[in-house]
Write a protein that holds these residues in place. Structure first.
Motif, PDB file in Angstrom:
ATOM      1  N   VAL A 266     -77.696 -79.732 -65.308  1.00 22.42           N
ATOM      2  CA  VAL A 266     -78.624 -80.271 -66.649  1.00 22.42           C
ATOM      3  C   VAL A 266     -77.528 -81.175 -67.271  1.00 22.42           C
ATOM      4  N   LEU A 267     -76.261 -80.633 -67.354  1.00 23.46           N
ATOM      5  CA  LEU A 267     -75.142 -81.360 -68.010  1.00 23.46           C
ATOM      6  C   LEU A 267     -74.620 -82.724 -67.349  1.00 23.46           C
ATOM      7  N   LEU A 268     -74.846 -82.782 -66.213  1.00 16.70           N
ATOM      8  CA  LEU A 268     -74.435 -83.782 -65.389  1.00 16.70           C
ATOM      9  C   LEU A 268     -75.340 -84.882 -65.566  1.00 16.70           C
ATOM     10  N   TYR A 269     -76.839 -84.505 -65.733  1.00 14.80           N
ATOM     11  CA  TYR A 269     -77.730 -85.834 -65.772  1.00 14.80           C
ATOM     12  C   TYR A 269     -78.456 -85.809 -67.095  1.00 14.80           C
ATOM     13  N   THR A 270     -77.809 -85.134 -68.298  1.00 15.32           N
ATOM     14  CA  THR A 270     -78.311 -85.372 -69.730  1.00 15.32           C
ATOM     15  C   THR A 270     -77.275 -85.865 -70.360  1.00 15.32           C
ATOM     16  N   GLY A 271     -75.909 -85.524 -70.105  1.00 20.84           N
ATOM     17  CA  GLY A 271     -74.983 -85.865 -70.899  1.00 20.84           C
ATOM     18  C   GLY A 271     -74.665 -84.950 -72.147  1.00 20.84           C
ATOM     19  N   MET A 272     -75.297 -83.879 -71.969  1.00 23.51           N
ATOM     20  CA  MET A 272     -75.133 -82.785 -73.300  1.00 23.51           C
ATOM     21  C   MET A 272     -73.817 -82.329 -73.333  1.00 23.51           C
ATOM     22  N   ARG A 273     -73.351 -81.698 -74.467  1.00 22.78           N
ATOM     23  CA  ARG A 273     -72.040 -80.751 -74.499  1.00 22.78           C
ATOM     24  C   ARG A 273     -72.459 -79.634 -74.116  1.00 22.78           C
ATOM     25  N   VAL A 274     -71.714 -78.689 -73.782  1.00 19.71           N
ATOM     26  CA  VAL A 274     -71.689 -77.331 -73.170  1.00 19.71           C
ATOM     27  C   VAL A 274     -72.297 -76.545 -74.368  1.00 19.71           C
ATOM     28  N   GLY A 275     -71.988 -76.836 -75.527  1.00 23.58           N
ATOM     29  CA  GLY A 275     -72.357 -75.953 -76.690  1.00 23.58           C
ATOM     30  C   GLY A 275     -73.547 -76.360 -77.256  1.00 23.58           C
ATOM     31  N   GLU A 276     -74.163 -77.542 -76.733  1.00 20.24           N
ATOM     32  CA  GLU A 276     -75.663 -77.895 -77.042  1.00 20.24           C
ATOM     33  C   GLU A 276     -76.802 -77.143 -76.016  1.00 20.24           C
ATOM     34  N   LEU A 277     -76.399 -76.518 -74.998  1.00 19.13           N
ATOM     35  CA  LEU A 277     -77.122 -75.951 -74.137  1.00 19.13           C
ATOM     36  C   LEU A 277     -78.174 -74.822 -74.748  1.00 19.13           C
ATOM     37  N   LYS A 278     -77.561 -74.237 -75.608  1.00 23.71           N
ATOM     38  CA  LYS A 278     -78.307 -72.967 -76.232  1.00 23.71           C
ATOM     39  C   LYS A 278     -79.134 -73.401 -77.236  1.00 23.71           C
ATOM     40  N   SER A 279     -79.493 -74.391 -77.674  1.00 20.92           N
ATOM     41  CA  SER A 279     -80.448 -75.153 -78.376  1.00 20.92           C
ATOM     42  C   SER A 279     -81.314 -76.055 -77.816  1.00 20.92           C
ATOM     43  N   ALA A 280     -81.365 -76.101 -76.274  1.00 16.64           N
ATOM     44  CA  ALA A 280     -82.055 -76.946 -75.697  1.00 16.64           C
ATOM     45  C   ALA A 280     -83.373 -76.339 -75.129  1.00 16.64           C
ATOM     46  N   LYS A 281     -84.309 -77.374 -75.298  1.00 14.36           N
ATOM     47  CA  LYS A 281     -85.708 -76.856 -75.014  1.00 14.36           C
ATOM     48  C   LYS A 281     -86.087 -78.067 -74.010  1.00 14.36           C
ATOM     49  N   LEU A 282     -86.931 -77.617 -73.013  1.00 11.52           N
ATOM     50  CA  LEU A 282     -87.510 -78.555 -72.152  1.00 11.52           C
ATOM     51  C   LEU A 282     -88.942 -78.824 -72.232  1.00 11.52           C
ATOM     52  N   TYR A 283     -89.304 -80.296 -72.464  1.00 14.08           N
ATOM     53  CA  TYR A 283     -90.637 -80.918 -72.479  1.00 14.08           C
ATOM     54  C   TYR A 283     -91.147 -81.517 -71.340  1.00 14.08           C
ATOM     55  N   ASP A 284     -92.221 -82.121 -71.432  1.00 20.05           N
ATOM     56  CA  ASP A 284     -92.773 -82.884 -70.093  1.00 20.05           C
ATOM     57  C   ASP A 284     -91.901 -84.076 -69.532  1.00 20.05           C
ATOM     58  N   ASN A 285     -91.529 -84.863 -70.550  1.00 19.21           N
ATOM     59  CA  ASN A 285     -90.587 -86.079 -70.157  1.00 19.21           C
ATOM     60  C   ASN A 285     -89.213 -85.860 -70.721  1.00 19.21           C
ATOM     61  N   TYR A 286     -88.819 -84.985 -71.426  1.00 17.30           N
ATOM     62  CA  TYR A 286     -87.534 -85.034 -72.209  1.00 17.30           C
ATOM     63  C   TYR A 286     -86.819 -83.806 -72.578  1.00 17.30           C
ATOM     64  N   ILE A 287     -85.759 -83.579 -72.911  1.00 17.91           N
ATOM     65  CA  ILE A 287     -85.077 -82.310 -73.072  1.00 17.91           C
ATOM     66  C   ILE A 287     -84.636 -82.597 -74.697  1.00 17.91           C
ATOM     67  N   GLU A 288     -84.850 -81.722 -75.422  1.00 21.20           N
ATOM     68  CA  GLU A 288     -84.482 -81.704 -76.961  1.00 21.20           C
ATOM     69  C   GLU A 288     -83.411 -80.865 -77.229  1.00 21.20           C
ATOM     70  N   CYS A 289     -82.404 -81.219 -77.772  1.00 24.31           N
ATOM     71  CA  CYS A 289     -81.408 -80.257 -78.181  1.00 24.31           C
ATOM     72  C   CYS A 289     -80.780 -80.825 -79.570  1.00 24.31           C
ATOM     73  N   GLU A 290     -80.029 -79.592 -80.412  1.00 30.40           N
ATOM     74  CA  GLU A 290     -79.553 -79.877 -81.381  1.00 30.40           C
ATOM     75  C   GLU A 290     -78.077 -80.383 -81.358  1.00 30.40           C
ATOM     76  N   THR A 291     -77.700 -81.652 -81.867  1.00 30.77           N
ATOM     77  CA  THR A 291     -76.516 -82.433 -81.849  1.00 30.77           C
ATOM     78  C   THR A 291     -75.506 -81.506 -82.348  1.00 30.77           C
ATOM     79  N   GLU A 292     -74.316 -81.402 -81.632  1.00 27.23           N
ATOM     80  CA  GLU A 292     -73.329 -80.194 -82.012  1.00 27.23           C
ATOM     81  C   GLU A 292     -72.509 -80.709 -83.102  1.00 27.23           C
ATOM     82  N   LYS A 293     -71.930 -82.081 -82.911  1.00 25.67           N
ATOM     83  CA  LYS A 293     -71.022 -82.614 -83.734  1.00 25.67           C
ATOM     84  C   LYS A 293     -71.505 -83.175 -85.065  1.00 25.67           C
ATOM     85  N   ILE A 294     -72.186 -81.966 -85.901  1.00 26.05           N
ATOM     86  CA  ILE A 294     -72.601 -82.518 -87.214  1.00 26.05           C
ATOM     87  C   ILE A 294     -71.672 -81.315 -88.213  1.00 26.05           C
ATOM     88  N   ARG A 295     -71.221 -82.109 -89.183  1.00 26.47           N
ATOM     89  CA  ARG A 295     -70.599 -81.216 -90.124  1.00 26.47           C
ATOM     90  C   ARG A 295     -71.225 -80.130 -90.844  1.00 26.47           C
TER      91      ARG A 295
END
Length: 405
Positions: A266-295
């Motif tokens: 998943v990380l290799l083919y989405t470019g997500m940060r490791v800490g963003e995995l826990k917020s990720a959700k799978l949909y039909d044609n995309y994965i949604e996650c909360e961006t980690e680098k927000i103050r």
């Protein structure tokens, strides 16, 4: 009467069988006591009586070799700055001024002068502790309480590790105002000598932030102003070569039932940060996650990462529930087993590199990977703020990430 004569007389009286013997012995002892007292008075220096103060006199040569602080005082008072007294059979002098506390005893004046000169030459002033300024550890505790409100938990954890491991053990017991530039410089230099350059750099940044607040609160000069460290080049990772990518994918497919294998793909083919995995959700044609680098305190930013052809190929081998729950340590260990020279964040570098190599719109790549700024993207943040891409374009562009390895 000396002691021998006194003992002879007492022995004689004790042998007498007389009712007056005890009284005679008492009289003799009193006479001996009075005689000793009289002798002490006669032997006492004539000029050591009560009244006028007595001063130790020093020659010009002696004054010249004295420490500057004492030399100035002696010259100011014409040499009359160090008093002495005769007490309980010995001479005594005490010098208590400007933080110096020197006390000397001697049987005669000559020895007293010599001992005083020797002791004052090596004396150091006592500094009165300013209790209005807090101890470093107490100040940091209050500083952290404020930072906890404005800084993310992961950053606070990093601060706490440095504070507990380095700052408090070495500076925690000192007053903020008592910590000097040389104290900090010497400690950080020692870390550099131990080849702990990164730790030294982090400590310098953290201490600078702490002392910036302390200098404002207590009107003290920050000791960090002149602290210097050698240049340290942060070691950035590199993306995987296609040969390494092939090796890693094969390794994951053979271990498709493991949590870490799913997470790595998943990380290799989405470019997500490791800490963003826990917020990720799978949909039909995309994965949604909360961006980690927000103050902390800023609104959460969710982004959509379209499923690329490369991710689509390995999806049958991915357990997304496991992938989204994988821990950092599992992923790190798994990757090191097959590619020991790489670290987890380099999976993100690989996705971004492949997207750029495929000719994807660079601004879209930034939106997919959650980057606010990219030096290689010429348009400004303001320009991007006025650009709204259509869903069709947003998802079609990802189809370019399709390659062989």
């Amino acid at each position: 009467m000396n002691q021998k004569e006194l003992n002879t007389l007492l022995n004689f009286l004790q042998k007498q069988n007389s009712p007056d013997t005890d009284e005679l012995i008492s009289i003799v002892l009193k006479m001996a006591s009075d005689s000793a007292a009289l002798k002490a008075v006669k032997n006492k220096p004539a000029d050591e009586g009560k009244g006028e103060k007595k001063y130790l006199k020093f020659t010009k040569q002696e004054i010249e070799i004295m420490p500057a602080y004492l030399k100035q005082i002696l010259l100011m008072y014409n040499g009359n700055a160090v008093t002495y007294r005769y007490h309980n059979g010995s001479y005594e002098t005490r010098y208590r001024r400007d933080g110096y506390r020197v006390q000397v005893y001697a049987p005669d004046l000559k020895t007293l002068r010599m001992k005083f000169l020797d002791k004052i030459a090596n004396a150091k002033p006592e500094t009165k502790e300013d209790t209005s300024v807090p101890l470093m550890k107490d100040f940091i505790s209050e500083w952290l309480k404020v930072k906890t409100v404005t800084v993310k938990d992961s950053t606070i954890k990093s601060y706490t590790t440095l504070i507990d491991s380095h700052i408090n053990p070495n500076f925690g017991g000192k007053r903020i105002s008592a910590i000097t530039r040389s104290d900090v410089q010497n400690y950080l230099t020692d870390l550099v000598k131990q080849e702990k350059n990164r730790t030294a750099q982090k400590l310098k940044q953290l201490l600078s932030a702490i002392f910036d607040v302390a200098s404002e609160d207590y009107g003290i000069k920050s000791p960090m102003v002149k602290v210097e460290l050698p240049h340290y080049e942060v070691q950035k990772g590199t993306s995987l070569t296609k040969a390494e990518e092939r090796l890693l994918v094969d390794y994951c497919l053979k271990r498709k039932n493991t949590t870490a294998a799913s997470a790595v793909l998943v990380l290799l083919y989405t470019g997500m940060r490791v800490g963003e995995l826990k917020s990720a959700k799978l949909y039909d044609n995309y994965i949604e996650c909360e961006t980690e680098k927000i103050r902390k305190g800023y609104a959460a930013v969710f982004r959509k990462i379209p499923i690329s052809p490369m991710l689509r190929r390995v999806m049958p081998y991915i357990d997304f529930a496991k992938a989204f729950s994988a821990s950092r340590d599992w992923i790190k260990t798994f990757l090191k087993d097959i590619l020991p020279s790489h670290h987890t964040h380099e999976l993100r570098y690989t996705f971004i590199t492949r997207a750029k190599e495929a000719g994807c719109n660079l601004e879209l790549v930034m939106l997919w990977d959650g980057h606010k700024f990219d030096a290689h993207v010429k348009s400004s943040a303001v320009d991007r703020g006025y650009t709204t891409y259509s869903n069709e374009y947003y998802f079609k562009e990802i189809e370019k990430i399709d390659y062989d390895f």
